[in-house]
Design a protein around this motif. Structure first.
Motif, short mmCIF file in Angstrom:
data_model
loop_
_atom_site.label_atom_id
_atom_site.label_comp_id
_atom_site.label_asym_id
_atom_site.label_seq_id
_atom_site.Cartn_x
_atom_site.Cartn_y
_atom_site.Cartn_z
N ARG A 48 12.55 12.78 8.69
CA ARG A 48 12.91 11.80 9.72
C ARG A 48 12.81 10.37 9.18
O ARG A 48 13.43 9.46 9.72
CB ARG A 48 12.00 11.95 10.93
CG ARG A 48 12.27 13.23 11.67
CD ARG A 48 11.62 13.21 13.03
NE ARG A 48 12.01 14.40 13.75
CZ ARG A 48 11.17 15.38 14.04
NH1 ARG A 48 9.92 15.29 13.69
NH2 ARG A 48 11.60 16.44 14.68
N ASP A 49 12.00 10.17 8.17
CA ASP A 49 11.87 8.84 7.58
C ASP A 49 12.08 8.94 6.08
O ASP A 49 12.05 10.01 5.51
CB ASP A 49 10.49 8.22 7.89
CG ASP A 49 9.35 9.04 7.32
OD1 ASP A 49 9.58 10.20 6.93
OD2 ASP A 49 8.23 8.53 7.27
N GLY A 50 12.32 7.82 5.47
CA GLY A 50 12.55 7.80 4.03
C GLY A 50 14.02 7.92 3.68
O GLY A 50 14.88 7.95 4.56
N VAL A 51 14.29 8.00 2.40
CA VAL A 51 15.66 8.06 1.89
C VAL A 51 15.75 9.21 0.90
O VAL A 51 14.97 9.30 -0.03
CB VAL A 51 16.05 6.74 1.19
CG1 VAL A 51 17.42 6.86 0.54
CG2 VAL A 51 16.01 5.58 2.16
N ASP A 52 16.70 10.10 1.14
CA ASP A 52 17.03 11.14 0.16
C ASP A 52 18.28 10.65 -0.56
O ASP A 52 19.18 10.11 0.06
CB ASP A 52 17.33 12.47 0.83
CG ASP A 52 16.11 13.07 1.50
OD1 ASP A 52 14.99 12.79 1.06
OD2 ASP A 52 16.29 13.83 2.47
N MET A 53 18.33 10.86 -1.86
CA MET A 53 19.43 10.30 -2.64
C MET A 53 19.87 11.27 -3.71
O MET A 53 19.04 11.95 -4.31
CB MET A 53 18.92 9.00 -3.28
CG MET A 53 19.90 8.27 -4.11
SD MET A 53 19.13 6.72 -4.65
CE MET A 53 20.28 6.21 -5.86
N ARG A 84 15.85 -3.47 -0.93
CA ARG A 84 16.14 -4.81 -0.38
C ARG A 84 16.80 -4.71 1.00
O ARG A 84 16.57 -5.55 1.86
CB ARG A 84 17.04 -5.60 -1.32
CG ARG A 84 16.43 -5.86 -2.66
CD ARG A 84 15.34 -6.89 -2.58
NE ARG A 84 14.78 -7.11 -3.90
CZ ARG A 84 13.50 -7.29 -4.12
NH1 ARG A 84 12.64 -7.32 -3.12
NH2 ARG A 84 13.07 -7.48 -5.34
N SER A 85 17.60 -3.67 1.21
CA SER A 85 18.25 -3.51 2.52
C SER A 85 17.22 -3.22 3.62
O SER A 85 17.49 -3.43 4.80
CB SER A 85 19.31 -2.40 2.48
OG SER A 85 18.71 -1.12 2.47
N PHE A 86 16.03 -2.74 3.22
CA PHE A 86 14.93 -2.53 4.17
C PHE A 86 13.98 -3.73 4.21
O PHE A 86 12.90 -3.66 4.79
CB PHE A 86 14.12 -1.28 3.78
CG PHE A 86 14.84 0.01 3.98
CD1 PHE A 86 15.29 0.39 5.24
CD2 PHE A 86 15.07 0.86 2.91
CE1 PHE A 86 15.96 1.59 5.42
CE2 PHE A 86 15.73 2.05 3.09
CZ PHE A 86 16.18 2.43 4.34
N ASP A 87 14.38 -4.84 3.57
CA ASP A 87 13.56 -6.05 3.48
C ASP A 87 12.21 -5.80 2.81
O ASP A 87 11.20 -6.36 3.18
CB ASP A 87 13.35 -6.68 4.87
CG ASP A 87 14.63 -7.20 5.47
OD1 ASP A 87 15.47 -7.72 4.69
OD2 ASP A 87 14.82 -7.07 6.68
N ASP A 90 8.93 -7.24 -3.54
CA ASP A 90 8.97 -6.69 -4.89
C ASP A 90 7.95 -5.57 -5.05
O ASP A 90 8.23 -4.53 -5.63
CB ASP A 90 8.69 -7.79 -5.93
CG ASP A 90 9.85 -8.75 -6.09
OD1 ASP A 90 10.96 -8.43 -5.62
OD2 ASP A 90 9.64 -9.83 -6.68
N GLU A 91 6.74 -5.79 -4.53
CA GLU A 91 5.68 -4.79 -4.64
C GLU A 91 6.05 -3.52 -3.87
O GLU A 91 5.84 -2.40 -4.35
CB GLU A 91 4.36 -5.34 -4.14
CG GLU A 91 3.21 -4.38 -4.35
CD GLU A 91 1.86 -4.97 -3.97
OE1 GLU A 91 0.91 -4.19 -3.91
OE2 GLU A 91 1.78 -6.18 -3.73
N ASP A 92 6.62 -3.66 -2.68
CA ASP A 92 7.04 -2.50 -1.90
C ASP A 92 8.11 -1.70 -2.65
O ASP A 92 8.10 -0.47 -2.63
CB ASP A 92 7.59 -2.91 -0.53
CG ASP A 92 6.52 -3.45 0.40
OD1 ASP A 92 5.33 -3.12 0.20
OD2 ASP A 92 6.88 -4.21 1.31
N CYS A 93 9.05 -2.40 -3.30
CA CYS A 93 10.09 -1.72 -4.09
C CYS A 93 9.47 -0.91 -5.22
O CYS A 93 9.82 0.26 -5.42
CB CYS A 93 11.08 -2.73 -4.66
SG CYS A 93 12.24 -3.40 -3.47
N ASN A 194 9.45 4.12 4.37
CA ASN A 194 9.33 4.07 5.82
C ASN A 194 10.18 2.96 6.37
O ASN A 194 9.79 2.27 7.30
CB ASN A 194 7.85 3.87 6.21
CG ASN A 194 7.02 5.06 5.83
OD1 ASN A 194 7.44 6.19 6.00
ND2 ASN A 194 5.84 4.82 5.25
N GLY A 195 11.36 2.76 5.81
CA GLY A 195 12.24 1.65 6.17
C GLY A 195 12.94 1.81 7.49
O GLY A 195 12.98 2.79 8.14
#
Length: 195
Positions: A48-53, A84-87, A90-93, A194-195
């Motif tokens: 439900r959260d996160g990104v699968d790629m 960046r699209s989730f704002d 740098d540390e979060d990335c 968790n974007g």
């Protein structure tokens, strides 16, 4: 101006063998991998959260070293743009990269039923005996022990048979040696964003 020409085998896929148990088709390696990744990405009931790629790259056969190959910066740049699209800061990335894992999906060369002596006796992979987890200490299969452990755990919990394959490599003195450390790989990234 410059032109490239590429030749492709346009033969139709064919079943063969005593019971039509074998499939021969051009580009089967890449097509099977792409289908498995895309099917997995589109499967209902995912997170439900996160990104699968899924990242599909060119130029595997020449080492993935082109500007758009798997050894390029392309995946890192795309992942950063997603962050960046989730704002993300740098540390979060960076943290999202560290919480992800990477697999490199490919097919393995099985033991030929008519020529078993041509196979490496330390790496016997048999068609129909399960998923093959390919390993190599130099990580050309883009995997580490964490990913191997995760995939082995999934296989064991779900009753999915698997086989291990260790790629024969040569050291700097050009002497052959065999590495059998788990270094699996598939080009599917799972993250805990968790974007």
């Amino acid at each position: 101006m410059f032109f490239e020409i590429s030749l492709y085998n346009c033969d139709r896929p064919e079943l063969f063998g005593l019971s039509q148990e074998f499939l021969s088709a051009p580009r089967l390696d890449n097509l099977v991998s792409v289908k498995a990744c895309v099917d997995g990405l589109l499967k209902e009931g995912g997170r439900r959260d996160g990104v699968d790629m899924v990242a599909l790259f060119d130029h595997e056969e020449i080492g993935n070293r082109t500007k758009q190959g798997a050894a390029s910066a392309l995946l890192s740049v795309v992942m950063e743009k997603i962050c960046r699209s989730f704002d993300y800061s740098d540390e979060d990335c960076l943290n999202s990269h560290f919480r992800s894992f990477l697999l490199s999906v490919d097919v393995a060369h099985g033991v030929h039923p008519n020529q078993p002596g041509k196979s490496d006796v330390t790496n016997l992979v048999y068609p129909g005996n399960g998923v093959v987890l390919k390993t190599e200490c130099c990580q050309r299969y883009a995997t580490d022990g964490v990913a191997v452990g995760a995939i082995r755990g999934i296989c064991e919990r779900q009753g999915i048979p698997y086989q291990m394959f260790g790629r024969r490599i040569k050291n700097f003195l050009n002497t052959p040696f065999q590495m059998r450390y788990p270094v699996l790989s598939y080009m599917v990234m799972k993250t805990t964003w968790n974007g």
